[in-house]
Scaffold this active site. Structure first.
Site, mmCIF file in Angstrom:
data_model
loop_
_atom_site.group_PDB
_atom_site.id
_atom_site.type_symbol
_atom_site.label_atom_id
_atom_site.label_comp_id
_atom_site.label_asym_id
_atom_site.label_seq_id
_atom_site.Cartn_x
_atom_site.Cartn_y
_atom_site.Cartn_z
ATOM 1 N N SER A 6 -9.809 7.876 -0.728
ATOM 2 C CA SER A 6 -9.224 7.694 -2.060
ATOM 3 C C SER A 6 -10.193 6.978 -2.987
ATOM 4 C CB SER A 6 -7.925 6.890 -1.956
ATOM 5 O OG SER A 6 -7.447 6.609 -3.254
ATOM 6 N N HIS A 29 -9.575 12.077 -2.175
ATOM 7 C CA HIS A 29 -8.204 11.900 -2.663
ATOM 8 C C HIS A 29 -8.231 11.299 -4.073
ATOM 9 C CE1 HIS A 29 -3.859 11.122 -1.885
ATOM 10 N NE2 HIS A 29 -4.038 10.017 -2.584
ATOM 11 N N ASP A 31 -5.855 9.735 -7.095
ATOM 12 C CA ASP A 31 -4.560 9.171 -7.462
ATOM 13 C C ASP A 31 -4.398 9.219 -8.969
ATOM 14 O OD1 ASP A 31 -3.485 8.335 -4.928
ATOM 15 O OD2 ASP A 31 -5.116 6.879 -4.858
ATOM 16 N N MET A 33 -2.256 8.593 -12.083
ATOM 17 C CA MET A 33 -1.093 7.753 -12.441
ATOM 18 C C MET A 33 -0.894 7.764 -13.952
ATOM 19 S SD MET A 33 -1.872 4.452 -10.094
ATOM 20 C CE MET A 33 -2.383 4.605 -8.387
ATOM 21 N N HIS A 62 -3.272 13.841 -5.840
ATOM 22 C CA HIS A 62 -1.959 13.206 -5.670
ATOM 23 C C HIS A 62 -1.447 12.825 -7.060
ATOM 24 C CE1 HIS A 62 0.307 9.461 -3.840
ATOM 25 N NE2 HIS A 62 1.129 10.338 -4.365
ATOM 26 N N MET A 64 0.942 11.165 -9.334
ATOM 27 C CA MET A 64 2.019 10.181 -9.486
ATOM 28 C C MET A 64 2.388 10.160 -10.962
ATOM 29 S SD MET A 64 0.522 7.313 -6.958
ATOM 30 C CE MET A 64 -1.053 8.122 -6.925
ATOM 31 N N MET A 133 4.623 8.127 1.770
ATOM 32 C CA MET A 133 3.973 6.938 1.209
ATOM 33 C C MET A 133 4.250 5.746 2.125
ATOM 34 S SD MET A 133 2.290 7.757 -1.527
ATOM 35 C CE MET A 133 1.742 6.061 -1.790
ATOM 36 N N ASP A 169 -0.321 7.474 3.193
ATOM 37 C CA ASP A 169 -1.131 6.953 2.089
ATOM 38 C C ASP A 169 -0.673 5.541 1.749
ATOM 39 O OD1 ASP A 169 -2.613 6.589 -0.204
ATOM 40 O OD2 ASP A 169 -1.654 8.196 -1.349
HETATM 41 C C1 DX5 Z 1 -1.371 4.223 -3.979
HETATM 42 C C2 DX5 Z 1 -2.263 5.420 -3.855
HETATM 43 C C3 DX5 Z 1 -3.207 5.406 -2.709
HETATM 44 C C4 DX5 Z 1 -4.235 4.317 -2.746
HETATM 45 C C5 DX5 Z 1 -4.417 3.874 -1.331
HETATM 46 O O1 DX5 Z 1 -0.542 4.384 -5.062
HETATM 47 O O2 DX5 Z 1 -1.481 6.602 -3.732
HETATM 48 O O3 DX5 Z 1 -3.848 6.651 -2.517
HETATM 49 O O4 DX5 Z 1 -5.494 4.719 -3.262
HETATM 50 O O5 DX5 Z 1 -5.166 2.759 -1.354
HETATM 51 P P1 DX5 Z 1 -5.345 1.786 -0.140
HETATM 52 O O6 DX5 Z 1 -5.939 2.586 0.980
HETATM 53 O O7 DX5 Z 1 -6.213 0.753 -0.706
HETATM 54 O O8 DX5 Z 1 -3.962 1.284 0.236
HETATM 55 ZN ZN ZN Z 2 -2.589 8.561 -3.150
#
Ligand code: DX5
Ligand code: ZN
Length: 212
Positions: A6, A29, A31, A33, A62, A64, A133, A169
């Site tokens: 990620s 990956h 994220d 947001m 991913h 969100m 999650m 994740d």
């Molecule tokens: C959280 C994300 C994850 C995040 C994981 O909202 O979806 O993908 O990057 O990070 P770590 O591995 O630091 O928990």
């Molecule tokens: Zn993620």
């Protein structure tokens, strides 16, 4: 098993160099947001598009975000292997998953820690990946929620013999990846554990070894 690195935890000033350190992962990956579905804003398409030009690894997106159905064409245009939407954000989930496949990507659905698995039963044939999650989404560097082990086991049972990946994740590290795998996960997203390691490439190998 597959490991998805990620980049939320990477140094955004040096993305090319950061990506070179995680060449040994199976996926990158992303994220995405929106500050609405989760209380944080990260990055969007221009960043994914730029990264796609400096990695050979398949992309794992991913989302969100609220109303993911409105952005599928744009994300699919960067040719990711996987697009994952949130169960809680997709009002017409079956249609959204079918559309992701029509666009040539694998269709993933992600569930927040408290979201029951039940509704997935009716869309299993439309799914390529379920993301359980293991933290509340929105931030990297959080602690894994132990109660998710039971959910992963339940999810593995629900999947049965279907060719659906079970991704986890949040808070994935060398110390807990084995129990996550034993519970049934076979795709592991890790951000801070990899990028904060002194040697990210060695850390990815250590994650693999811990599961063997
Ligand atoms: C959280 C994300 C994850 C995040 C994981 O909202 O979806 O993908 O990057 O990070 P770590 O591995 O630091 O928990
Ligand atoms: Zn993620």
């Amino acid at each position: 098993m597959r490991i998805s690195a990620s980049i939320l935890a990477a140094d955004f000033c040096n993305l090319r160099a950061e990506l070179a350190k995680v060449k040994g992962a199976d996926l990158v990956h992303f994220d995405v947001m929106d500050g609405q579905f989760v209380p944080n804003i990260s990055f969007g398409l221009p960043v994914i598009e730029a990264v796609s030009r400096c990695t050979e690894l398949p992309l794992d997106v991913h989302l969100m975000i609220k109303h993911p159905e409105n952005y599928l064409e744009q994300f699919a245009a960067v040719r990711p292997e996987i697009i994952t939407v949130h169960y809680e954000a997709a009002v017409h989930l079956q249609r959204t998953l079918a559309r992701i496949r029509e666009l040539g990507c694998k269709a993933g659905v992600s569930l927040n820690p408290h979201t029951p698995l039940d509704g997935l039963r009716y869309v299993l044939d439309d799914l390529d990946l379920i993301l359980v999650m293991t933290v509340n989404p929105g931030f990297g560097g959080q602690r894994f929620i132990p109660a998710m082990l039971e959910k992963i086991r339940d999810c593995r049972e629900l999947i049965g013999a279907r060719p659906i990946e079970l991704q986890v994740d949040g808070g994935v590290r060398v110390e807990n990846i084995r129990e996550l795998a034993e519970a049934g996960a076979n795709n592991f997203v890790a951000g801070s554990a990899i990028f904060q390691a002194e040697d990210p490439a060695a850390y990815i190998e250590a994650l693999r070894r811990a599961v063997r």
